[in-house]
Design a protein around this motif. Structure first.
Motif, short mmCIF file in Angstrom:
data_model
loop_
_atom_site.label_atom_id
_atom_site.label_comp_id
_atom_site.label_asym_id
_atom_site.label_seq_id
_atom_site.Cartn_x
_atom_site.Cartn_y
_atom_site.Cartn_z
N HIS A 64 0.84 -1.21 0.00
CA HIS A 64 0.00 0.00 0.00
C HIS A 64 0.87 1.26 0.00
O HIS A 64 0.52 2.26 -0.63
CB HIS A 64 -0.94 0.01 1.20
CG HIS A 64 -1.97 -1.07 1.15
ND1 HIS A 64 -3.03 -1.04 0.27
CD2 HIS A 64 -2.10 -2.21 1.86
CE1 HIS A 64 -3.77 -2.12 0.44
NE2 HIS A 64 -3.23 -2.85 1.40
N VAL A 65 2.00 1.19 0.69
CA VAL A 65 2.92 2.34 0.70
C VAL A 65 3.61 2.46 -0.66
O VAL A 65 3.71 3.56 -1.21
CB VAL A 65 3.94 2.21 1.85
CG1 VAL A 65 4.91 3.40 1.85
CG2 VAL A 65 3.25 2.08 3.20
N ILE A 66 4.05 1.35 -1.21
CA ILE A 66 4.67 1.36 -2.54
C ILE A 66 3.69 1.93 -3.57
O ILE A 66 4.07 2.76 -4.40
CB ILE A 66 5.12 -0.07 -2.96
CG1 ILE A 66 6.20 -0.60 -2.02
CG2 ILE A 66 5.55 -0.10 -4.42
CD1 ILE A 66 7.58 -0.02 -2.21
N LEU A 126 12.71 1.58 0.55
CA LEU A 126 11.69 0.67 1.08
C LEU A 126 11.70 -0.64 0.31
O LEU A 126 11.65 -1.72 0.91
CB LEU A 126 10.31 1.32 1.02
CG LEU A 126 9.15 0.47 1.50
CD1 LEU A 126 9.37 -0.04 2.92
CD2 LEU A 126 7.84 1.25 1.40
N SER A 127 11.78 -0.58 -1.00
CA SER A 127 11.81 -1.81 -1.81
C SER A 127 13.01 -2.67 -1.47
O SER A 127 12.91 -3.90 -1.37
CB SER A 127 11.82 -1.47 -3.30
OG SER A 127 10.62 -0.82 -3.66
N LEU A 128 14.16 -2.03 -1.27
CA LEU A 128 15.37 -2.78 -0.91
C LEU A 128 15.22 -3.44 0.45
O LEU A 128 15.59 -4.60 0.62
CB LEU A 128 16.58 -1.85 -0.93
CG LEU A 128 17.92 -2.50 -0.60
CD1 LEU A 128 18.25 -3.62 -1.60
CD2 LEU A 128 19.03 -1.45 -0.59
N LEU A 129 14.65 -2.72 1.41
CA LEU A 129 14.44 -3.32 2.73
C LEU A 129 13.49 -4.51 2.63
O LEU A 129 13.73 -5.56 3.25
CB LEU A 129 13.89 -2.28 3.71
CG LEU A 129 13.61 -2.77 5.13
CD1 LEU A 129 14.83 -3.44 5.76
CD2 LEU A 129 13.10 -1.61 5.98
N LEU A 130 12.44 -4.38 1.85
CA LEU A 130 11.51 -5.51 1.66
C LEU A 130 12.23 -6.70 1.02
O LEU A 130 12.07 -7.84 1.45
CB LEU A 130 10.33 -5.08 0.79
CG LEU A 130 9.30 -4.21 1.47
CD1 LEU A 130 8.39 -3.56 0.45
CD2 LEU A 130 8.50 -5.03 2.46
#
Length: 152
Positions: free
Chosen positions: A110-112, A138-142
């Motif tokens: 939802h944030v992405i 954020l994508s990298l952390l995920l």
């Protein structure tokens, strides 16, 4: 999709998309703040990384919104309360450990999506550059979290 604007104030729709992204960031931050206090010791560092990233990003998004003359949200939406409640309930039933990663992935999507909406709304160049960077963080952390959980 609107074109990228030069430096300056965004169009009203772009500002609204930025405010929505900020609100979603605050909402997920609320869940992670609760999660850190209730996480199993081996999972706590993961929850802390997400909490810290969302806190930094929410603060930066608030500063962007304030820069454009708007008052940024402080408390989040009803979803902040829902996220806290879900994490609390989950901690009582199953505990907070690596088994929650699928729910984290779903929530973070939802944030992405809000990042994508804000980026597609025609932000000023400097905002666009920073939003892209924040989305990558954020994508990298995920990705790192999922890879660690699956042993890749």
């Amino acid at each position: 999709m609107r074109g990228i604007r030069s430096y300056g104030a965004p169009e009203p729709a772009a500002l609204k998309a930025l405010e929505t992204l900020h609100l979603r960031s605050i909402d997920v931050l609320a869940g992670f703040e609760t999660m850190v206090g209730r996480a199993e010791p081996e999972f706590r560092p993961v929850a802390e990384r997400f909490r810290d990233l969302h806190r930094e990003q929410a603060e930066e998004l608030a500063a962007m919104i304030a820069r454009f003359g708007r008052e940024p949200e402080v408390d989040g939406s009803l979803m902040s309360t829902v996220n806290r409640a879900v994490v609390s309930l989950r901690s009582m039933i199953n505990g907070i450990d690596g088994s929650i990663l699928d729910q984290i992935q779903d929530g973070e999507q939802h944030v992405i999506d809000a990042f994508d909406d804000a980026l597609g709304a025609g932000q000023p160049i400097d905002v666009t550059a920073r939003l892209r960077s924040m989305r990558r963080e954020l994508s990298l952390l995920l990705f790192e979290t999922q890879a660690a959980a699956t042993g890749r």
